[in-house]
Design a protein around this motif. Sequence first.
Motif, PDB file in Angstrom:
ATOM      1  N   TRP A  48       0.831  -1.206   0.000  1.00 20.77           N
ATOM      2  CA  TRP A  48       0.000   0.000   0.000  1.00 20.77           C
ATOM      3  C   TRP A  48       0.863   1.253   0.000  1.00 20.77           C
ATOM      4  CZ3 TRP A  48      -5.018  -0.429  -1.007  1.00 20.77           C
ATOM      5  CH2 TRP A  48      -5.643  -1.667  -0.792  1.00 20.77           C
ATOM      6  N   MET A  49       1.981   1.212   0.727  1.00 23.29           N
ATOM      7  CA  MET A  49       2.909   2.348   0.708  1.00 23.29           C
ATOM      8  C   MET A  49       3.483   2.549  -0.693  1.00 23.29           C
ATOM      9  SD  MET A  49       4.986   1.559   4.246  1.00 23.29           S
ATOM     10  CE  MET A  49       4.116   1.148   5.770  1.00 23.29           C
ATOM     11  N   ILE A  50       3.832   1.441  -1.344  1.00 21.19           N
ATOM     12  CA  ILE A  50       4.348   1.520  -2.717  1.00 21.19           C
ATOM     13  C   ILE A  50       3.263   2.056  -3.652  1.00 21.19           C
ATOM     14  CG2 ILE A  50       5.200   0.132  -4.648  1.00 21.19           C
ATOM     15  CD1 ILE A  50       6.495  -1.723  -2.573  1.00 21.19           C
ATOM     16  N   SER A  51       2.030   1.633  -3.439  1.00 18.73           N
ATOM     17  CA  SER A  51       0.918   2.113  -4.267  1.00 18.73           C
ATOM     18  C   SER A  51       0.736   3.618  -4.106  1.00 18.73           C
ATOM     19  CB  SER A  51      -0.377   1.388  -3.879  1.00 18.73           C
ATOM     20  OG  SER A  51      -0.277   0.002  -4.103  1.00 18.73           O
ATOM     21  N   GLY A  52       0.853   4.110  -2.875  1.00 16.91           N
ATOM     22  CA  GLY A  52       0.734   5.549  -2.647  1.00 16.91           C
ATOM     23  C   GLY A  52       1.792   6.326  -3.409  1.00 16.91           C
ATOM     24  N   SER A  53       3.026   5.809  -3.408  1.00 15.27           N
ATOM     25  CA  SER A  53       4.101   6.454  -4.164  1.00 15.27           C
ATOM     26  C   SER A  53       3.789   6.454  -5.656  1.00 15.27           C
ATOM     27  CB  SER A  53       5.430   5.739  -3.908  1.00 15.27           C
ATOM     28  OG  SER A  53       5.803   5.839  -2.560  1.00 15.27           O
ATOM     29  N   PHE A  88      -4.161   5.889   2.734  1.00 19.08           N
ATOM     30  CA  PHE A  88      -4.585   5.320   4.010  1.00 19.08           C
ATOM     31  C   PHE A  88      -6.077   5.018   4.016  1.00 19.08           C
ATOM     32  CE2 PHE A  88      -6.460   5.992   8.231  1.00 19.08           C
ATOM     33  CZ  PHE A  88      -5.870   4.935   8.910  1.00 19.08           C
ATOM     34  N   LEU A  89      -6.871   5.911   3.416  1.00 24.78           N
ATOM     35  CA  LEU A  89      -8.315   5.672   3.368  1.00 24.78           C
ATOM     36  C   LEU A  89      -8.626   4.385   2.610  1.00 24.78           C
ATOM     37  CD1 LEU A  89      -9.725   9.264   2.676  1.00 24.78           C
ATOM     38  CD2 LEU A  89      -9.893   7.935   4.780  1.00 24.78           C
ATOM     39  N   ALA A  90      -7.985   4.213   1.454  1.00 25.70           N
ATOM     40  CA  ALA A  90      -8.222   2.996   0.673  1.00 25.70           C
ATOM     41  C   ALA A  90      -7.780   1.762   1.453  1.00 25.70           C
ATOM     42  CB  ALA A  90      -7.469   3.083  -0.659  1.00 25.70           C
ATOM     43  N   MET A  91      -6.571   1.822   2.015  1.00 22.43           N
ATOM     44  CA  MET A  91      -6.063   0.688   2.774  1.00 22.43           C
ATOM     45  C   MET A  91      -6.906   0.441   4.023  1.00 22.43           C
ATOM     46  SD  MET A  91      -2.418   0.176   4.708  1.00 22.43           S
ATOM     47  CE  MET A  91      -3.084   0.949   6.207  1.00 22.43           C
ATOM     48  N   GLY A  92      -7.344   1.512   4.672  1.00 23.46           N
ATOM     49  CA  GLY A  92      -8.135   1.371   5.892  1.00 23.46           C
ATOM     50  C   GLY A  92      -9.449   0.664   5.659  1.00 23.46           C
ATOM     51  N   PHE A  93     -10.148   1.043   4.603  1.00 22.53           N
ATOM     52  CA  PHE A  93     -11.413   0.378   4.300  1.00 22.53           C
ATOM     53  C   PHE A  93     -11.191  -1.101   3.952  1.00 22.53           C
ATOM     54  CE2 PHE A  93     -13.187   4.722   3.554  1.00 22.53           C
ATOM     55  CZ  PHE A  93     -14.247   4.618   4.451  1.00 22.53           C
ATOM     56  N   VAL A  94     -10.118  -1.381   3.208  1.00 23.38           N
ATOM     57  CA  VAL A  94      -9.795  -2.773   2.886  1.00 23.38           C
ATOM     58  C   VAL A  94      -9.440  -3.538   4.158  1.00 23.38           C
ATOM     59  CG1 VAL A  94      -8.133  -4.272   1.704  1.00 23.38           C
ATOM     60  CG2 VAL A  94      -9.060  -2.270   0.531  1.00 23.38           C
ATOM     61  N   GLY A 125      -1.885  -6.738  -5.156  1.00 25.84           N
ATOM     62  CA  GLY A 125      -2.565  -6.644  -6.450  1.00 25.84           C
ATOM     63  C   GLY A 125      -2.664  -5.216  -6.940  1.00 25.84           C
ATOM     64  N   VAL A 126      -2.975  -4.292  -6.034  1.00 27.16           N
ATOM     65  CA  VAL A 126      -3.056  -2.875  -6.396  1.00 27.16           C
ATOM     66  C   VAL A 126      -1.687  -2.355  -6.816  1.00 27.16           C
ATOM     67  CG1 VAL A 126      -3.508  -0.547  -5.524  1.00 27.16           C
ATOM     68  CG2 VAL A 126      -5.058  -2.421  -4.932  1.00 27.16           C
ATOM     69  N   LEU A 130      -0.589  -0.866 -10.509  1.00 27.00           N
ATOM     70  CA  LEU A 130      -0.123   0.516 -10.685  1.00 27.00           C
ATOM     71  C   LEU A 130       1.281   0.566 -11.279  1.00 27.00           C
ATOM     72  CD1 LEU A 130      -1.422   2.136  -7.376  1.00 27.00           C
ATOM     73  CD2 LEU A 130      -2.291   2.523  -9.690  1.00 27.00           C
ATOM     74  N   VAL A 131       2.170  -0.319 -10.807  1.00 30.57           N
ATOM     75  CA  VAL A 131       3.530  -0.346 -11.362  1.00 30.57           C
ATOM     76  C   VAL A 131       3.493  -0.780 -12.825  1.00 30.57           C
ATOM     77  CG1 VAL A 131       5.795  -1.446 -11.213  1.00 30.57           C
ATOM     78  CG2 VAL A 131       4.634  -0.717  -9.127  1.00 30.57           C
ATOM     79  N   GLY A 132       2.610  -1.746 -13.149  1.00 30.67           N
ATOM     80  CA  GLY A 132       2.449  -2.156 -14.538  1.00 30.67           C
ATOM     81  C   GLY A 132       1.977  -1.005 -15.413  1.00 30.67           C
ATOM     82  N   LEU A 133       1.004  -0.251 -14.930  1.00 26.88           N
ATOM     83  CA  LEU A 133       0.531   0.921 -15.672  1.00 26.88           C
ATOM     84  C   LEU A 133       1.630   1.962 -15.830  1.00 26.88           C
ATOM     85  CD1 LEU A 133      -3.030   1.400 -14.105  1.00 26.88           C
ATOM     86  CD2 LEU A 133      -2.504   0.701 -16.459  1.00 26.88           C
TER      87      LEU A 133
END
Length: 289
Positions: A48-53, A88-94, A125-126, A130-133
């Motif tokens: 999730w931290m990597i996704s935020g970056s 954090f909001l996305a990760m928190g809900f998950v 997965g997220v 994102l890294v693929g995109l």
Amino acid sequence: MQVPFEGFVVPSVEYTALLVVGTAVVLALLYAVQPPVTQRTVLAFVPWMISGSALHVFYQLGEVYQVQIYPPTLAPLFSAPAVYLTTFLAMGFVWVFSTIVGIRARSSVSGKDKVTQYLGALGLGVAITLVGLMIWQGLDPAVGPLEPILPLVGIIVTMVATFVVYILIGTWRTHIIAQARLVGALVLFAHLLDGITTAIGADVLGVTERSALSARIMEFAAGLPTEPYLGTGWLFVVVKMLLATVIVVGFADYVREEPTRGNLFFALIVALGLGPAMNNVFLFLLGVS
């Protein structure tokens, strides 16, 4: 409004209020469901931290190339520091959903073991998506070519440095590794990666550091006799290593005595290092400086 570190842009009152209220709701839900917080949980936070970056890098690409990657109404949510709360909001809900599903899946004990698996798997997965995109975006002739050498060198050097520093800490005080374990290594890796990639940007790519404190440290290093031989970034690496080491050594007991709070504290420290570090890595990969 520009804030004089890390290129932060404070969003408007409306967006700030939305993020603050959303964060409060997520924290209330987490307090209600009481998810387990272990060393494995901190590891599950990493994707999730990597996704935020990655989300912030897309925002930066839009700024650099003057293209609309995010809809105008959503773009402020992915500026810094807003992107930290957005992620954090996305990760928190998950995390809340994973806790409810995980605990109901089996018995209370085995169900809690599933919570971290769900949180980590969805985060992975997220992050991969994102890294693929991002790589696909980098293949665009208007953005590319991709430049993977420096990011790879930075990660490898960081892994070696983390191993050496943690072994030295363990040689000095064995109980620290026994207490901090995984989260201690993550703190060292995150902040060493931030320091090393920042040094690469300053000394190899000639990037001007946007953080006022980091810039001051490197300006001081530029005035030392070592500058012609070591450049200016080495001192920032040393400072980051010492800070991370002090935190690991000073708070190792906290993880043992208060596992939930201790692991959350270490997770926050990891995020403060890994977020900007991965931002550097992704920008280097895309050849953006």
